[in-house]
Scaffold this motif. Structure first.
Motif, PDB file in Angstrom:
ATOM      1  N   TYR A  50     -13.531  -8.327 -32.846  1.00 39.43           N
ATOM      2  CA  TYR A  50     -13.273  -9.874 -32.762  1.00 39.43           C
ATOM      3  C   TYR A  50     -13.901 -10.545 -33.725  1.00 39.43           C
ATOM      4  N   ALA A  59      -8.501 -15.672 -35.621  1.00 39.90           N
ATOM      5  CA  ALA A  59      -8.899 -16.226 -34.117  1.00 39.90           C
ATOM      6  C   ALA A  59      -8.621 -17.694 -34.368  1.00 39.90           C
ATOM      7  N   PHE A  91      -5.609  -7.045 -27.309  1.00 41.28           N
ATOM      8  CA  PHE A  91      -6.544  -7.787 -28.463  1.00 41.28           C
ATOM      9  C   PHE A  91      -5.592  -9.019 -29.141  1.00 41.28           C
TER      10      PHE A  91
END
Length: 441
Positions: A50, A59, A91
């Motif tokens: 991430y 993101a 995800f």
């Protein structure tokens, strides 16, 4: 402008970068994180991935450039999400939920709120910033949130936010919010919580949104939900007990219903294209198998007519799914994400047709597809099963939203074909929320 399905040079670069990230960085951690029995541990295993996604802009790419976001168009976002969904849609959902939490601020927040919260979200020194979209509530009688726009204040959203001395005081429970417990079970950086700001008004007038920052006293987290698929995505069980938040953290008070409708409109094509990625991965794996496996015959099964015809149908469905999403994304770019019907349609269609695709791939492979140690079809099926039931639910909000638009007296049935703007209003909400139970004679 001519109809053109080719990608621009910038979009081709975006696709390449997203594909390389998904194959080289995400894929190596997926198998172990998916197999981890503890859903929170599995979620924590993806944190380094991430952070890399954050660094690369995945993101926050959908947020405006003026705050540090990528300023991507809706179509751009879809191109990247398909590549991530082909490796792991769970995800992808972690990234999507940042948008679900923060895009409402883009549409409904004040200038001060946008500057504060969006700038913070896009400029995290630790590159692990998480935002949570906290809407769903536990099932009960009544319970859940599918009927959020019900005229009775005792139905729909039941987490309350009472304004007292310049603060909103939150009480109640939320169930299912993604990213909702954060990396350490102490909460994400910020939660956009949909609440009932007026206990005496129905869903069209009594809802609003409150931003709850990490560390706010009174918020507690139960063990995360243990799901059958999309296990890399965390789903939380959150309780609010006299949680005090400054009044300046609230927005769209009285219009929380419009936030819910528009947000799940924005996310519809994103969820749809993630389903395309998962279906594509199942198809590509199965096609390769069919070109090598003989089923005890002399030649690979690709040369059997039934197999060829089924693969043909699978390929056609995936192409239709993808371009439906592109159409909805294009329409969203035209009208500031006011694509309430097309957005819902793509989410419904791709989730349900994607289920057909994965199951048909299993039928082509036969019983071998059931061997989860040797083949990935079980994961594709588990992940795909989520698409028709999450993100406002195909049988709940999404179909009802399309119905509300089509029932409007001024609805033009050719509007989708002509890319005609369809303004969304509260009058289109609420259909089907009030039911009649037959009485015995």
């Amino acid at each position: 402008m001519a109809i053109d399905f080719s990608l621009t040079p910038e979009q081709k670069t975006l696709q390449k970068v997203a594909r390389e990230f998904s194959e080289d960085i995400l894929k190596p951690v997926v198998r172990a994180a998916d197999a981890e029995p503890d859903p929170q541990k599995g979620f924590q295993m993806i944190k380094p991935v991430y952070q890399k996604a954050y660094e690369m802009g995945f993101a926050t790419g959908f947020l405006p450039k003026e705050y540090g976001g990528g300023g991507l168009t809706n179509v751009d976002v879809l191109i990247a999400v398909e590549e991530i969904g082909a490796i792991d849609p769970g995800f992808g959902c972690v990234l999507l939920v940042n948008g679900l939490a923060l895009m409402p601020l883009v549409w409904y927040g004040s200038a001060a709120q946008k500057k504060k919260w969006l700038t913070e979200a896009c400029n995290s020194p630790s590159k692990d910033y998480l935002a949570a979209w906290v809407v769903s509530e536990p099932a009960g009688t009544p319970g859940g949130t599918a009927n959020f726009d019900h005229p009775n204040p005792k139905a729909g959203i039941q987490v309350t936010a009472d304004l007292k001395n310049g603060e909103y005081v939150l009480n109640g429970r939320k169930y299912w919010p993604s990213n909702g417990a954060g990396w350490d079970m102490k909460g994400p950086d910020v939660s956009t919580v949909l609440v009932r700001t007026d206990r005496n008004k129905g869903g069209k007038d009594g809802l609003g949104a409150v931003l709850v920052p990490r560390g706010t006293p009174g918020v507690t987290y139960e063990p995360c939900i243990d799901k059958m698929g999309q296990r890399l995505n965390q789903n939380a069980d959150i309780r609010f007990k006299d949680v005090r938040v400054p009044a300046e953290n609230a927005f769209a008070v009285g219009n929380g219903d419009l936030i819910i409708s528009k947000d799940f409109t924005w996310s519809g094509p994103v969820a749809g294209i993630a389903a395309v990625g998962t279906a594509r991965a199942a198809y590509e794996y199965t096609l390769k198998w069919c070109k090598e496996y003989t089923a005890g015959g002399m030649d690979p099964i690709i040369y059997h007519q039934n197999v060829g015809y089924m693969l043909t149908n699978i390929a056609m469905k995936i192409e239709a799914m993808r371009y439906f999403c592109y159409k909805a994304g294009y329409y969203a770019d035209l009208y500031d994400c006011e694509n309430h019907s097309l957005g819902a349609m793509t989410k419904i269609y791709c989730g349900e047709v994607g289920m057909e695709v994965v199951y048909d791939c299993m039928r082509v492979m036969g019983v071998n597809s059931y061997d989860r140690r040797s083949h990935p079809l079980d994961k594709y099926l588990r992940d795909m099963m989520c698409f028709p039931i999450y993100d406002a639910g195909n049988m709940g909000m999404q179909r009802r939203k399309i119905w509300g638009v089509m029932a409007d007296p001024d609805f033009n049935p050719r509007a989708f074909m002509d890319n005609e703007e369809i303004p969304f209003s509260k009058s289109m909400e609420g259909l089907g929320t009030v039911t009649t139970i037959p009485t015995a004679r």
